[in-house]
Write a protein that holds these residues in place. Structure first.
Motif, PDB file in Angstrom:
ATOM      1  N   GLY A   1      -7.200  -1.851   1.168  1.00  0.00           N
ATOM      2  CA  GLY A   1      -6.374  -1.588   2.346  1.00  0.00           C
ATOM      3  C   GLY A   1      -6.323  -2.820   3.225  1.00  0.00           C
ATOM      4  O   GLY A   1      -7.026  -3.810   2.965  1.00  0.00           O
TER       5      GLY A   1
ATOM      6  N   ARG B   1      -4.786  -4.609  -1.788  1.00  0.00           N
ATOM      7  CA  ARG B   1      -4.198  -3.346  -2.241  1.00  0.00           C
ATOM      8  C   ARG B   1      -5.295  -2.322  -2.510  1.00  0.00           C
ATOM      9  O   ARG B   1      -5.143  -1.137  -2.249  1.00  0.00           O
ATOM     10  CB  ARG B   1      -3.374  -3.560  -3.517  1.00  0.00           C
TER      11      ARG B   1
ATOM     12  N   TRP C   1       3.428   3.559   6.606  1.00  0.00           N
ATOM     13  CA  TRP C   1       2.785   4.486   5.679  1.00  0.00           C
ATOM     14  C   TRP C   1       3.566   5.771   5.383  1.00  0.00           C
ATOM     15  O   TRP C   1       2.961   6.781   5.009  1.00  0.00           O
ATOM     16  CB  TRP C   1       1.395   4.876   6.221  1.00  0.00           C
TER      17      TRP C   1
ATOM     18  N   HIS D   1       0.805  -1.225   0.000  1.00  0.00           N
ATOM     19  CA  HIS D   1       0.000   0.000   0.000  1.00  0.00           C
ATOM     20  C   HIS D   1       0.833   1.267   0.000  1.00  0.00           C
ATOM     21  O   HIS D   1       0.293   2.339  -0.254  1.00  0.00           O
ATOM     22  CB  HIS D   1      -0.886   0.051   1.255  1.00  0.00           C
TER      23      HIS D   1
ATOM     24  N   ASN E   1       2.396   1.973  -7.955  1.00  0.00           N
ATOM     25  CA  ASN E   1       2.454   2.815  -6.754  1.00  0.00           C
ATOM     26  C   ASN E   1       2.903   4.217  -7.163  1.00  0.00           C
ATOM     27  O   ASN E   1       3.784   4.359  -8.026  1.00  0.00           O
ATOM     28  CB  ASN E   1       3.429   2.237  -5.724  1.00  0.00           C
TER      29      ASN E   1
ATOM     30  N   TYR F   1       0.090  -6.327   4.512  1.00  0.00           N
ATOM     31  CA  TYR F   1       1.035  -5.250   4.213  1.00  0.00           C
ATOM     32  C   TYR F   1       2.156  -5.643   3.246  1.00  0.00           C
ATOM     33  O   TYR F   1       2.651  -4.808   2.502  1.00  0.00           O
ATOM     34  CB  TYR F   1       1.706  -4.764   5.516  1.00  0.00           C
TER      35      TYR F   1
ATOM     36  N   THR G   1       1.470   5.441  -2.581  1.00  0.00           N
ATOM     37  CA  THR G   1       0.101   4.926  -2.533  1.00  0.00           C
ATOM     38  C   THR G   1      -0.258   4.146  -3.801  1.00  0.00           C
ATOM     39  O   THR G   1       0.359   4.318  -4.851  1.00  0.00           O
ATOM     40  CB  THR G   1      -0.889   6.092  -2.362  1.00  0.00           C
ATOM     41  N   VAL G   2      -1.296   3.317  -3.686  1.00  0.00           N
ATOM     42  CA  VAL G   2      -1.760   2.499  -4.809  1.00  0.00           C
ATOM     43  C   VAL G   2      -2.508   3.385  -5.798  1.00  0.00           C
ATOM     44  O   VAL G   2      -3.382   4.158  -5.413  1.00  0.00           O
ATOM     45  CB  VAL G   2      -2.685   1.377  -4.297  1.00  0.00           C
TER      46      VAL G   2
END
Lengths: 554, 92
Positions: free
Chosen positions: B84, B81, A95, A50, B9, A424, B15-16
């Motif tokens: 989340g 993905r 993140w 992500h 990404n 993840y 981020t996706v």
């Protein structure tokens, strides 16, 4: 605790500036992803499912409260308000944005932290007994040696591009809380016949797709020979380690293929040839002593508190919940009247190893009040307060409880070790966290877990085994089969001085079957255990058969 | 009915993102859908300038099922993905 000298500080500052330039060049397009990837990995930056992930080093698992506050600040400002403590005593942020990472590293450098040696084919951040310096059973604090290894290995030009990553763990106690036998090199302190402390040198342990228990190549090595001897091991590995196949590139494969005796002979030859007498003496005793002074216990024998134990006993006698927590969380301290306190990061239904920024700040505050500002990270993904007066444990517990950090399960079934898994990780083949959460809820409260006794459950979301499933008493490995998650169960693994790789018990289970399967394993053990046995004792006595029968009876 | 979309990404944020008719979006509902393998290859080729322009990292094809709500990835990895992590994050 160790404090940076001018060289350490400059080195970290320069690395931050260097990486800032590399990130700027990547964002501007001067560097392609192919060129940038090895550079970011050398600074602990991965690109996960992500987002980017930043892995921050906690050398030998020792943190100051000031450092923990900084980690909380980074979680709150640059991430989603939490961090994940890992099985290598590090912390990961899941993140961060790439453009922010140079600033994060700059902030870390203010508190003598960095992300060096948390990734890439180098000697990784050295790990150690989380009770080091405080444990009652310890011969000597292993952290001065760990710090020497850190200084020696950081940016060592000869060992920056190894065939694969390389992990070293050190323990100064006979009871192995650092899992040294499943590391590339494990160092176990013990005394020789003359009573001098030195190290047994174990090489070629590891997990991943080819799990192996390390082999002893030196029964006893004097402390001041340690770096020269490690250098000899690294040279033999660097020379013969396979670079053509990443799956055969770890030192465990080399040791297995040529045999421990042959590997040891080559190391000894290299040591004699290249080390030389002068090199053998490095570092000198004065340097070791200089470093050791940083690790001097913050309390001395004079502060032994005979009354403290009495106060603790009295509090335990009047508060059942507190007593249950004490049974799981306290370990014997070398100074009477003190306790080592494990702070479980495994609340029922929680994510193993996760801590919010507020929880990190809370532990930092409690460490300042009760543990001389010192915190440890364990490979079981918990935190440890090593210097707590027995008389103050009850008050500490109340503070932990207020922060949701008083799970009474350290060392018990609910203390599940778990990698981030497919939620993840790009390498994962199945999720691990949902399995851990479900198991932690179904295993019951503190009383039932106390009744079950010492039991380690480890879950990995792929064959790379970051959740150390091979050495869990119950190991769970998540895989993918025909697009569905399924889980293989192993039994009988152990990460301590009697380290063992678990045995695959039989065909795997669908995700929805894992809970029942673990219940059957635990239930079978409870039926057949003898008085005083833990799960691993029973397993070693009876083997897999009774568990197989229970699991596959239908 | 199934098809393919292109995911990657975002370079700066990580981020996706999904390749759309006019650029990139974090919303899978905006993704351009290729109905067959040839169209998918062309879609992937069309995403490459964004790599050279330092907009995205590592574009690749994702097999999807076409539902009323838009494309839905077939594999769990891509579902995660898209949606989340399946586990609620620690609350602060």
């Amino acid at each position: 605790m160790y404090r940076y000298d001018e060289f350490d500080a400059r080195l970290v500052r320069e690395r931050v500036a260097q990486f800032r330039g590399q990130v700027a060049r990547r964002l501007s397009g001067e560097l392609s992803e192919e060129e940038f990837k090895p550079l970011r990995l050398m600074n602990g930056v991965y690109l996960q499912l992500h987002a980017y992930m930043l892995r921050v080093a906690v050398p030998y698992g020792t943190l100051s409260s000031r450092q923990l506050r900084k980690l909380a600040h980074i979680a709150a400002v640059y991430d989603k308000n939490y961090g994940h403590f890992t099985t290598r005593q590090n912390i990961q942020f899941n993140w961060p944005q790439l453009r922010d990472i140079p600033d994060i590293l700059g902030e870390l450098s203010e508190v003598e932290m960095h992300a060096i040696q948390t990734s890439g084919n180098c000697i990784r951040n050295v790990t150690a007994d989380p009770f080091a310096g405080a444990a009652a059973d310890e011969i000597e604090d292993p952290r001065p040696i760990c710090e020497l290894i850190r200084q020696w290995s950081t940016f060592h030009p000869e060992f920056t591009f190894l065939p694969r990553k390389f992990k070293i763990a050190v323990t100064g106690a006979p009871h192995d809380r650092a899992a040294i036998k499943v590391h590339d090199i494990g160092l176990r302190m013990h005394r020789n016949a003359a009573g001098a402390p030195g190290f047994e040198v174990v090489v070629g342990g590891g997990q991943g797709r080819t799990p192996m228990i390390g082999k002893t190549i030196r029964r006893w090595l004097a402390r001041d020979e340690i770096l020269a001897y490690l250098e000899a091991i690294m040279r033999v590995y660097n020379l013969h380690g396979r670079r053509d196949n990443k799956y055969k590139a770890r030192v465990k494969i080399l040791v297995h293929e040529i045999g421990a005796a042959q590997f040891a002979a080559q190391v000894e030859r290299e040591y004699e040839n290249s080390a030389g007498q002068a090199r053998k003496a490095l570092p000198d005793a004065a340097e070791i002593q200089r470093i050791a002074r940083y690790f001097a216990p913050p309390i001395g024998g004079a502060e032994a508190d005979g009354e403290g134990a009495k106060k603790l006993r009295a509090a335990r006698g009047t508060d059942g919940d507190f007593d249950l927590w004490c049974r799981a969380s306290l370990a014997a301290h070398k100074i009477p009247g003190h306790a080592i306190v494990t702070v479980s990061l495994k609340p029922a239904g929680g994510i193993p190893g996760d801590a919010t920024a507020e929880q990190m700040r809370s532990v930092a505050g409690l460490a300042e009040r009760f543990s001389h500002g010192e915190v440890r990270v364990s490979h079981e993904q918990n935190l440890v307060l090593p210097w707590v007066r027995a008389a103050e444990v009850h008050e500490l517990w109340r503070g932990l409880r207020d922060s949701g950090l008083a799970a009474a399960n350290a060392g018990l079934a609910g203390d599940i070790i778990c990698c981030p898994g497919l939620d993840y990780c790009t390498l994962a083949t199945a999720r691990s966290i949902p399995v851990a959460r479900q198991l932690s809820l179904q295993l019951g409260g503190a009383k039932r877990q106390r009744d079950i006794g010492g039991l380690s459950i480890n879950i990995s979301g792929c064959i790379n085994a970051c959740g150390h499933h091979h050495v869990g008493n119950i190991g769970i490995l998540g895989l993918e089969k025909k697009g569905r998650e399924f889980y293989q169960i192993t039994l009988g693994g152990s990460a301590d001085e009697n380290a063992a790789i678990g045995d695959i018990v039989g065909p795997g289970f669908a995700a929805e079957e894992v809970g029942d399967a673990v219940d059957l394993v635990v239930g079978t053990y409870l039926k057949i255990r003898r008085a005083g046995e833990t799960f691993i004792d029973t397993y070693r006595r009876v083997g897999t058969q009774p568990f197989k029968e229970a699991l596959y009876a239908a | 009915m199934s098809g393919w979309i292109v995911s990657a990404n975002d370079l700066a944020a990580g981020t996706v993102v999904y390749c759309t008719a006019g650029g990139w979006s974090g919303d899978i509902g905006d993704a351009a859908v290729a109905a067959d393998r040839d169209a998918a290859k062309k879609l992937l080729a069309a995403s490459q300038p964004a790599v050279r322009d330092n907009r995205v990292v590592g574009p690749y094809l994702v097999e999807v099922e076409l539902c009323r709500g838009g494309p839905s990835p077939l594999r769990l990895r891509e579902q995660l993905r898209h949606r989340g992590p399946s586990v609620a994050q620690a609350k602060g």
